[in-house]
Each structure stands twice: as C-alpha cells, then as structure tokens.
Design a protein around this motif. Structure first.
Motif, PDB file in Angstrom:
ATOM      1  N   GLU A  72     -66.706 -44.165  47.832  1.00  0.00           N
ATOM      2  CA  GLU A  72     -65.268 -44.272  47.592  1.00  0.00           C
ATOM      3  C   GLU A  72     -64.880 -43.566  46.287  1.00  0.00           C
ATOM      4  O   GLU A  72     -63.861 -42.868  46.238  1.00  0.00           O
ATOM      5  CB  GLU A  72     -64.848 -45.737  47.538  1.00  0.00           C
ATOM      6  CG  GLU A  72     -64.963 -46.444  48.876  1.00  0.00           C
ATOM      7  CD  GLU A  72     -64.848 -47.964  48.767  1.00  0.00           C
ATOM      8  OE1 GLU A  72     -64.524 -48.483  47.661  1.00  0.00           O
ATOM      9  OE2 GLU A  72     -65.098 -48.635  49.781  1.00  0.00           O
ATOM     10  N   GLN A  75     -64.791 -39.881  46.834  1.00  0.00           N
ATOM     11  CA  GLN A  75     -63.577 -39.476  47.557  1.00  0.00           C
ATOM     12  C   GLN A  75     -62.389 -39.426  46.604  1.00  0.00           C
ATOM     13  O   GLN A  75     -61.576 -38.498  46.655  1.00  0.00           O
ATOM     14  CB  GLN A  75     -63.306 -40.435  48.719  1.00  0.00           C
ATOM     15  CG  GLN A  75     -64.310 -40.338  49.836  1.00  0.00           C
ATOM     16  CD  GLN A  75     -64.183 -41.465  50.849  1.00  0.00           C
ATOM     17  OE1 GLN A  75     -63.340 -42.341  50.725  1.00  0.00           O
ATOM     18  NE2 GLN A  75     -65.045 -41.441  51.857  1.00  0.00           N
ATOM     19  N   GLU A  76     -62.289 -40.424  45.731  1.00  0.00           N
ATOM     20  CA  GLU A  76     -61.202 -40.460  44.746  1.00  0.00           C
ATOM     21  C   GLU A  76     -61.304 -39.263  43.794  1.00  0.00           C
ATOM     22  O   GLU A  76     -60.291 -38.631  43.466  1.00  0.00           O
ATOM     23  CB  GLU A  76     -61.237 -41.762  43.946  1.00  0.00           C
ATOM     24  CG  GLU A  76     -60.887 -42.994  44.736  1.00  0.00           C
ATOM     25  CD  GLU A  76     -59.400 -43.074  45.050  1.00  0.00           C
ATOM     26  OE1 GLU A  76     -58.584 -42.592  44.240  1.00  0.00           O
ATOM     27  OE2 GLU A  76     -59.072 -43.622  46.104  1.00  0.00           O
ATOM     28  N   THR A  78     -62.686 -36.375  44.383  1.00  0.00           N
ATOM     29  CA  THR A  78     -62.348 -35.169  45.144  1.00  0.00           C
ATOM     30  C   THR A  78     -60.833 -35.036  45.293  1.00  0.00           C
ATOM     31  O   THR A  78     -60.281 -33.942  45.131  1.00  0.00           O
ATOM     32  CB  THR A  78     -63.031 -35.200  46.529  1.00  0.00           C
ATOM     33  OG1 THR A  78     -64.454 -35.278  46.329  1.00  0.00           O
ATOM     34  CG2 THR A  78     -62.711 -33.959  47.338  1.00  0.00           C
ATOM     35  N   ARG A  79     -60.162 -36.144  45.601  1.00  0.00           N
ATOM     36  CA  ARG A  79     -58.700 -36.114  45.722  1.00  0.00           C
ATOM     37  C   ARG A  79     -58.054 -35.761  44.385  1.00  0.00           C
ATOM     38  O   ARG A  79     -57.103 -34.980  44.320  1.00  0.00           O
ATOM     39  CB  ARG A  79     -58.167 -37.451  46.234  1.00  0.00           C
ATOM     40  CG  ARG A  79     -58.318 -37.619  47.736  1.00  0.00           C
ATOM     41  CD  ARG A  79     -57.490 -38.796  48.261  1.00  0.00           C
ATOM     42  NE  ARG A  79     -58.033 -40.101  47.900  1.00  0.00           N
ATOM     43  CZ  ARG A  79     -58.962 -40.758  48.588  1.00  0.00           C
ATOM     44  NH1 ARG A  79     -59.448 -40.229  49.702  1.00  0.00           N
ATOM     45  NH2 ARG A  79     -59.385 -41.932  48.196  1.00  0.00           N
ATOM     46  N   ALA A  80     -58.557 -36.357  43.316  1.00  0.00           N
ATOM     47  CA  ALA A  80     -57.984 -36.080  41.995  1.00  0.00           C
ATOM     48  C   ALA A  80     -58.182 -34.619  41.609  1.00  0.00           C
ATOM     49  O   ALA A  80     -57.292 -33.998  41.008  1.00  0.00           O
ATOM     50  CB  ALA A  80     -58.604 -37.000  40.947  1.00  0.00           C
ATOM     51  N   ALA A  82     -58.190 -32.169  43.533  1.00  0.00           N
ATOM     52  CA  ALA A  82     -57.318 -31.334  44.365  1.00  0.00           C
ATOM     53  C   ALA A  82     -55.877 -31.300  43.847  1.00  0.00           C
ATOM     54  O   ALA A  82     -55.050 -30.556  44.373  1.00  0.00           O
ATOM     55  CB  ALA A  82     -57.339 -31.833  45.807  1.00  0.00           C
ATOM     56  N   THR A  83     -55.583 -32.069  42.818  1.00  0.00           N
ATOM     57  CA  THR A  83     -54.226 -32.101  42.256  1.00  0.00           C
ATOM     58  C   THR A  83     -54.172 -31.261  40.978  1.00  0.00           C
ATOM     59  O   THR A  83     -55.203 -30.836  40.456  1.00  0.00           O
ATOM     60  CB  THR A  83     -53.796 -33.546  41.920  1.00  0.00           C
ATOM     61  OG1 THR A  83     -54.544 -34.010  40.799  1.00  0.00           O
ATOM     62  CG2 THR A  83     -53.993 -34.475  43.105  1.00  0.00           C
ATOM     63  N   CYS A  86     -54.912 -33.149  36.532  1.00  0.00           N
ATOM     64  CA  CYS A  86     -56.050 -33.215  35.613  1.00  0.00           C
ATOM     65  C   CYS A  86     -55.972 -32.108  34.559  1.00  0.00           C
ATOM     66  O   CYS A  86     -55.675 -30.947  34.871  1.00  0.00           O
ATOM     67  CB  CYS A  86     -57.364 -33.070  36.377  1.00  0.00           C
ATOM     68  SG  CYS A  86     -57.713 -34.402  37.521  1.00  0.00           S
ATOM     69  N   ARG A  91     -60.888 -32.315  34.501  1.00  0.00           N
ATOM     70  CA  ARG A  91     -61.429 -31.626  35.682  1.00  0.00           C
ATOM     71  C   ARG A  91     -62.942 -31.435  35.502  1.00  0.00           C
ATOM     72  O   ARG A  91     -63.714 -31.697  36.422  1.00  0.00           O
ATOM     73  CB  ARG A  91     -60.714 -30.279  35.857  1.00  0.00           C
ATOM     74  CG  ARG A  91     -61.116 -29.530  37.098  1.00  0.00           C
ATOM     75  CD  ARG A  91     -60.211 -28.335  37.346  1.00  0.00           C
ATOM     76  NE  ARG A  91     -58.819 -28.698  37.584  1.00  0.00           N
ATOM     77  CZ  ARG A  91     -58.355 -29.250  38.701  1.00  0.00           C
ATOM     78  NH1 ARG A  91     -59.181 -29.486  39.687  1.00  0.00           N
ATOM     79  NH2 ARG A  91     -57.091 -29.554  38.833  1.00  0.00           N
TER      80      ARG A  91
END
Length: 163
Positions: A72, A75-76, A78-80, A82-83, A86, A91
């Motif tokens: 989990e 996944q978090e 990876t999502r962060a 992608a924004t 950061c 990053r």
C-alpha cells in the motif's frame, strides 16, 4: 409430548457435559496438587511452549500484514510521484523509499512464505493439562501469548518514546 422429551434429552446432555467438564477441571487440579513442584514445572513448560507457538502464529500473521502495508505504501508513493506536488527533494526521497520498500517487501514475502509453510511445533496438551495450565495462569504462574505480546509491545513503545 415430543417437545418435552426433546427438552429433557437436551437438559440431560447439557448436564452430562457439565459433569464431564467439572471432572476434567478437578483432574487438572489433582495433577498439580498430587504432582508437586515437578508436575507444576512440566505444566508450566507446556504452557510456555503453547504461548511460544501462539506468538509464532501471531507473528506470521503480522508479517503478512506488514507486507500488505508495504504494498500500500508503494502504491501511495507511486501516486505521489505522478503528481507535481513533490519538491525535487521529496521526489528523490520517495524514489529512494520506493526502492527500499520493494526490497523490504520481498524480504517480508519470503519470510511469510517460509514460516507459513511450517506450522510451529507444539507439545501435546491433554484436557486435564489444559485445565492445570489455566489454574497456573489464575495463580499468576503462567502467562498467555496475548499477555506476553502486550508486555513486549509496551516495552517497544517505551523504548521508542525514550529515543
């Protein structure tokens, strides 16, 4: 009439079960009373072994849960990543964490697989011995796995607060 016969049979069965249960508990008490310190030591040893195997089972379950938490978290991350929220430093940190978590996740999965494949060995404990263990527990001479886990958890929390 059948209702009363069925009720009587059920009451007789319950009474018989209660009598058997009392007899077993008395036998457990006799084990301790008649066996003396050596019997108490043997029963305490079986209690300790049972506590250890229960703790082992709980630990394997926790290992699987930790692996799921790493999944989990990855996944978090990876999502962060992608924004655009950061900073470059975050990053970099998140990318480093992603790699470290992937390695750690592999370790936890391997541990869970190995430990799940081999159930913990436990001694045979008769019904009478089980009751004797409960008597020792009531006397404060044996601990349950949950009590031990709570004590260890508290020690860990205390150590974390001190650091």
């Amino acid at each position: 009439m059948d209702f009363f016969a069925a009720a009587k049979d059920a009451m007789n069965a319950a009474s018989e079960q209660a009598s058997q249960r009392v007899a077993q508990a008395q036998a457990g008490k006799r084990l301790l009373d008649d066996g003396g310190p050596e019997m108490e030591q043997k029963i305490a040893t079986k209690a300790h072994c049972r506590r250890t195997t229960n703790a082992d089972t709980m630990a394997v379950s926790q290992i699987s849960d930790i692996a799921a938490q790493y999944e989990e978290a990855m996944q978090e991350l990876t999502r962060a990543l992608a924004t655009s929220a950061c900073t470059p430093e975050e990053r970099y940190d998140f990318q480093q964490l992603l790699g470290l978590y992937e390695t750690r996740l592999g370790d936890y999965r391997q541990a869970a697989q190995v430990l799940s494949a081999m159930p913990p060995p436990a001694p045979f404990v008769s019904g009478e011995e089980d009751d004797a263990i409960k008597i020792l527990w009531a006397r404060g001479k044996a601990r349950t796995a949950q009590e031990r886990a709570q004590a260890v958890s508290q020690q860990a929390m205390d150590a974390a607060q001190r650091s």
